[in-house]
Design an enzyme around this catalytic site. Structure first.
Site, PDB file in Angstrom:
ATOM      1  N   ARG A 180       0.876  -1.245   0.075  1.00 47.57           N
ATOM      2  CA  ARG A 180      -0.084  -0.062   0.036  1.00 47.57           C
ATOM      3  C   ARG A 180       1.035   1.408   0.036  1.00 47.57           C
ATOM      4  O   ARG A 180       1.908   1.295   0.732  1.00 47.57           O
ATOM      5  CB  ARG A 180      -0.746   0.210   1.155  1.00 47.57           C
ATOM      6  CG  ARG A 180      -2.168  -0.851   1.067  1.00 47.57           C
ATOM      7  CD  ARG A 180      -3.178  -0.390   0.184  1.00 47.57           C
ATOM      8  NE  ARG A 180      -4.268  -1.273  -0.024  1.00 47.57           N
ATOM      9  CZ  ARG A 180      -4.334  -2.382  -0.810  1.00 47.57           C
ATOM     10  NH1 ARG A 180      -3.409  -2.471  -1.594  1.00 47.57           N
ATOM     11  NH2 ARG A 180      -5.518  -3.172  -0.852  1.00 47.57           N
ATOM     12  N   ASP A 193       4.046  -0.209  -7.168  1.00 50.42           N
ATOM     13  CA  ASP A 193       2.882  -0.562  -7.743  1.00 50.42           C
ATOM     14  C   ASP A 193       1.557   0.203  -7.115  1.00 50.42           C
ATOM     15  O   ASP A 193       0.494   0.196  -7.498  1.00 50.42           O
ATOM     16  CB  ASP A 193       2.310  -1.918  -7.727  1.00 50.42           C
ATOM     17  CG  ASP A 193       1.290  -2.458  -8.538  1.00 50.42           C
ATOM     18  OD1 ASP A 193       1.049  -1.944  -9.752  1.00 50.42           O
ATOM     19  OD2 ASP A 193       0.322  -3.048  -8.127  1.00 50.42           O
ATOM     20  N   GLU A 230      -2.503   7.831  -4.527  1.00 50.80           N
ATOM     21  CA  GLU A 230      -3.067   7.421  -5.846  1.00 50.80           C
ATOM     22  C   GLU A 230      -4.613   7.461  -6.071  1.00 50.80           C
ATOM     23  O   GLU A 230      -4.790   7.374  -7.282  1.00 50.80           O
ATOM     24  CB  GLU A 230      -2.710   5.664  -5.813  1.00 50.80           C
ATOM     25  CG  GLU A 230      -3.501   4.915  -4.767  1.00 50.80           C
ATOM     26  CD  GLU A 230      -3.190   3.367  -4.920  1.00 50.80           C
ATOM     27  OE1 GLU A 230      -1.916   2.973  -4.932  1.00 50.80           O
ATOM     28  OE2 GLU A 230      -4.017   2.730  -5.186  1.00 50.80           O
ATOM     29  N   HIS A 274      -1.159   0.155  -9.762  1.00 45.42           N
ATOM     30  CA  HIS A 274      -2.001  -0.666  -9.103  1.00 45.42           C
ATOM     31  C   HIS A 274      -2.294  -1.633  -9.826  1.00 45.42           C
ATOM     32  O   HIS A 274      -3.659  -1.946  -9.808  1.00 45.42           O
ATOM     33  CB  HIS A 274      -2.851   0.131  -8.257  1.00 45.42           C
ATOM     34  CG  HIS A 274      -3.484  -0.581  -6.992  1.00 45.42           C
ATOM     35  ND1 HIS A 274      -3.594  -0.094  -5.786  1.00 45.42           N
ATOM     36  CD2 HIS A 274      -3.373  -2.064  -6.742  1.00 45.42           C
ATOM     37  CE1 HIS A 274      -4.148  -0.737  -4.919  1.00 45.42           C
ATOM     38  NE2 HIS A 274      -3.888  -2.015  -5.233  1.00 45.42           N
TER      39      HIS A 274
HETATM   40  P1  NAI Z   1      -1.776 -11.222   4.596  1.00 41.46           P
HETATM   41  O1  NAI Z   1      -2.800 -10.671   5.639  1.00 41.46           O
HETATM   42  O2  NAI Z   1      -1.996 -12.742   4.014  1.00 41.46           O
HETATM   43  O3  NAI Z   1      -0.232 -11.074   4.862  1.00 41.46           O
HETATM   44  C1  NAI Z   1       0.125  -9.873   5.525  1.00 41.46           C
HETATM   45  C2  NAI Z   1       1.194 -10.123   6.605  1.00 41.46           C
HETATM   46  O4  NAI Z   1       1.801  -8.824   7.205  1.00 41.46           O
HETATM   47  C3  NAI Z   1       0.764 -11.034   7.601  1.00 41.46           C
HETATM   48  O5  NAI Z   1       1.502 -12.256   7.955  1.00 41.46           O
HETATM   49  C4  NAI Z   1       1.031 -10.135   8.889  1.00 41.46           C
HETATM   50  O6  NAI Z   1       1.415 -10.711  10.002  1.00 41.46           O
HETATM   51  C5  NAI Z   1       2.131  -9.129   8.415  1.00 41.46           C
HETATM   52  N1  NAI Z   1       2.569  -7.936   9.065  1.00 41.46           N
HETATM   53  C6  NAI Z   1       1.529  -7.418   9.920  1.00 41.46           C
HETATM   54  N2  NAI Z   1       2.024  -6.246  10.511  1.00 41.46           N
HETATM   55  C7  NAI Z   1       3.459  -6.288  10.098  1.00 41.46           C
HETATM   56  C8  NAI Z   1       4.504  -5.599  10.440  1.00 41.46           C
HETATM   57  N3  NAI Z   1       4.453  -4.360  11.304  1.00 41.46           N
HETATM   58  N4  NAI Z   1       5.721  -5.909   9.867  1.00 41.46           N
HETATM   59  C9  NAI Z   1       5.808  -6.842   8.924  1.00 41.46           C
HETATM   60  N5  NAI Z   1       4.757  -7.640   8.616  1.00 41.46           N
HETATM   61  C10 NAI Z   1       3.472  -7.487   9.151  1.00 41.46           C
HETATM   62  O7  NAI Z   1      -1.882 -10.048   3.230  1.00 41.46           O
HETATM   63  P2  NAI Z   1      -1.574 -10.675   1.804  1.00 41.46           P
HETATM   64  O8  NAI Z   1      -2.882 -11.183   0.983  1.00 41.46           O
HETATM   65  O9  NAI Z   1      -0.138 -11.176   1.632  1.00 41.46           O
HETATM   66  O10 NAI Z   1      -1.442  -9.019   1.394  1.00 41.46           O
HETATM   67  C11 NAI Z   1      -0.299  -7.967   1.591  1.00 41.46           C
HETATM   68  C12 NAI Z   1      -0.669  -6.920   1.358  1.00 41.46           C
HETATM   69  O11 NAI Z   1      -0.565  -6.757  -0.298  1.00 41.46           O
HETATM   70  C13 NAI Z   1      -2.138  -6.289   1.678  1.00 41.46           C
HETATM   71  O12 NAI Z   1      -2.229  -5.722   2.995  1.00 41.46           O
HETATM   72  C14 NAI Z   1      -2.552  -5.346   0.654  1.00 41.46           C
HETATM   73  O13 NAI Z   1      -2.040  -4.119   1.412  1.00 41.46           O
HETATM   74  C15 NAI Z   1      -1.607  -5.457  -0.905  1.00 41.46           C
HETATM   75  N6  NAI Z   1      -2.064  -5.939  -1.864  1.00 41.46           N
HETATM   76  C16 NAI Z   1      -1.754  -5.363  -2.864  1.00 41.46           C
HETATM   77  C17 NAI Z   1      -2.567  -5.655  -4.156  1.00 41.46           C
HETATM   78  C18 NAI Z   1      -1.804  -5.038  -5.454  1.00 41.46           C
HETATM   79  O14 NAI Z   1      -2.786  -5.086  -6.530  1.00 41.46           O
HETATM   80  N7  NAI Z   1      -0.704  -4.465  -5.480  1.00 41.46           N
HETATM   81  C19 NAI Z   1      -3.526  -6.571  -4.327  1.00 41.46           C
HETATM   82  C20 NAI Z   1      -3.801  -7.255  -3.002  1.00 41.46           C
HETATM   83  C21 NAI Z   1      -3.044  -7.065  -1.714  1.00 41.46           C
END
Ligand code: NAI
Length: 331
Positions: free
Chosen positions: A234, A258, A263, A295
């Protein structure tokens, strides 16, 4: 059930129309973003569907609630754009699509890394112009690198796996380390060690209060000189003006984005004939070692199908009162 669908893009209509028609729902596709100013368009609709750059703050939610809306369907995984306390107070249920294709985002992350390293975006234009010089296209062997993955949930774990496949040493940081990621060969470290030891740093944690501007002047000062920084998480994870200073001082050798904090007023629309008024974004575009995509990490055929199917399944689950609704944690 009638669904008001905000921020409609042409690419998503077909998958949503098909999924809704199979489930017996009807969708009103609206082009405007959902904001406090447009929320009244949903008056009379029990459910609305919103995208990542819609603004679901308290004023928007109050207008939706007053118009009879009870269910907010996010067609995204992230929900940082929703005031969840206000939603709970107003009795609005918020559902989302927690995983539609983590592979899509992980693979896009790798595309940014490989493109920045081997400069294929520049080589493409150069060769088409009859310029076969290799000057300025020098890359490095990824297999020799240390890569740091911040956040090893669904997407970060896949990125770690691919990078391990390239032969990288992978450092990981997550408050909840995953045994699976560890058994693949990644090593969990403190954030400090990851920042100091990585040649490539990729962000995959959610945007929450504690990760806001995780990359700032201070954290940049602890990174290796010439580091490659990738953000497909994000925009708010990165302090863009600090990153510009990092690019100017050469602390950052490569930047792949991305997502961008501001944005919402830029992405998902053709603005090629408009004057760009965001000076920070404009400055980022001037660096030859910066690659920005709008994005599109999520944007694969498989992801679009999954987003539509899960969103419509959420609507059906809510209508029938079954326990299958995928709610965001609202406290
Ligand atoms: P997820 O919930 O499976 O994984 C997020 C991980 O981050 C979890 O393991 C959590 O414990 C960890 N986390 C939480 N706080 C943290 C911190 N302070 N330091 C390090 N790690 C921490 O989420 P997922 O599906 O892997 O998505 C990750 C991010 O990708 C989403 O939050 C979203 O912002 C972004 N995203 C981007 C997209 C795009 O099109 N560019 C599409 C989908 C998601």
């Amino acid at each position: 059930m009638e669904l008001a669908f905000f921020s409609t893009k042409s690419y998503e209509r077909a998958s949503f129309e098909a999924a809704a028609s199979r489930a017996g729902h009807r969708i009103s596709f609206l082009e405007p973003r959902l904001t406090a100013g447009t929320a009244a368009l949903a008056s009379g609709f029990p459910a609305v569907c919103a995208f990542v750059n819609d603004e679901l703050q308290a004023d928007t939610l109050s207008t939706l609630q007053a118009g009879g809306t009870r269910l907010i369907l996010l067609r995204s995984a992230g929900f940082n754009h929703v005031d969840l306390n206000a939603a709970t107070r107003l009795g609005l249920i918020v559902a989302h699509v927690p995983a539609y294709s983590p592979n899509a985002v992980a693979e896009h992350t790798i595309a940014l890394i490989l493109t920045l390293n081997r400069k294929t975006h520049r080589a493409y234009a150069r060769v088409r112009d009859g310029n076969f010089s290799l000057d300025g296209l020098l890359g490095f062997d990824l297999s020799e690198c240390t890569a740091g993955v911040v956040g090893t949930g669904k997407i970060g774990a896949l990125v770690a796996r691919i990078l391990l496949g390239f032969g990288c040493e992978v450092l990981a940081h997550d408050p909840y380390p995953s045994p699976d990621v560890e058994s693949m060969g990644a090593r969990y470290t403190s954030l400090d060690e990851l920042l100091a030891e990585s040649d490539v740093i990729s962000l995959h944690c959610p945007l929450v209060a504690e990760t806001y501007h995780l990359i700032n002047a201070e954290s940049l000062s602890r990174m290796r000189s010439g580091v490659m920084l990738i953000n497909t998480g994000r925009g708010g994870l990165v302090d863009a003006p600090a990153v510009i200073e990092g690019l100017k001082s050469r602390r950052i050798g490569y930047l792949g984005l991305d997502v961008y904090e501001e944005e919402a007023d830029l992405f998902f629309v053709d603005r090629s004939a408009e004057v760009l008024t965001d000076d920070t974004f404009a400055r980022l575009l001037t660096f030859p070692n910066v690659l920005i995509t709008g994005h599109q990490g999520f944007f694969t055929y498989e992801a679009l199908q999954n987003i539509a199917e899960t969103t419509i399944a959420n609507l059906t689950a809510w209508e029938r009162g079954t326990g299958d609704l995928v709610r965001v944690p609202q406290g």
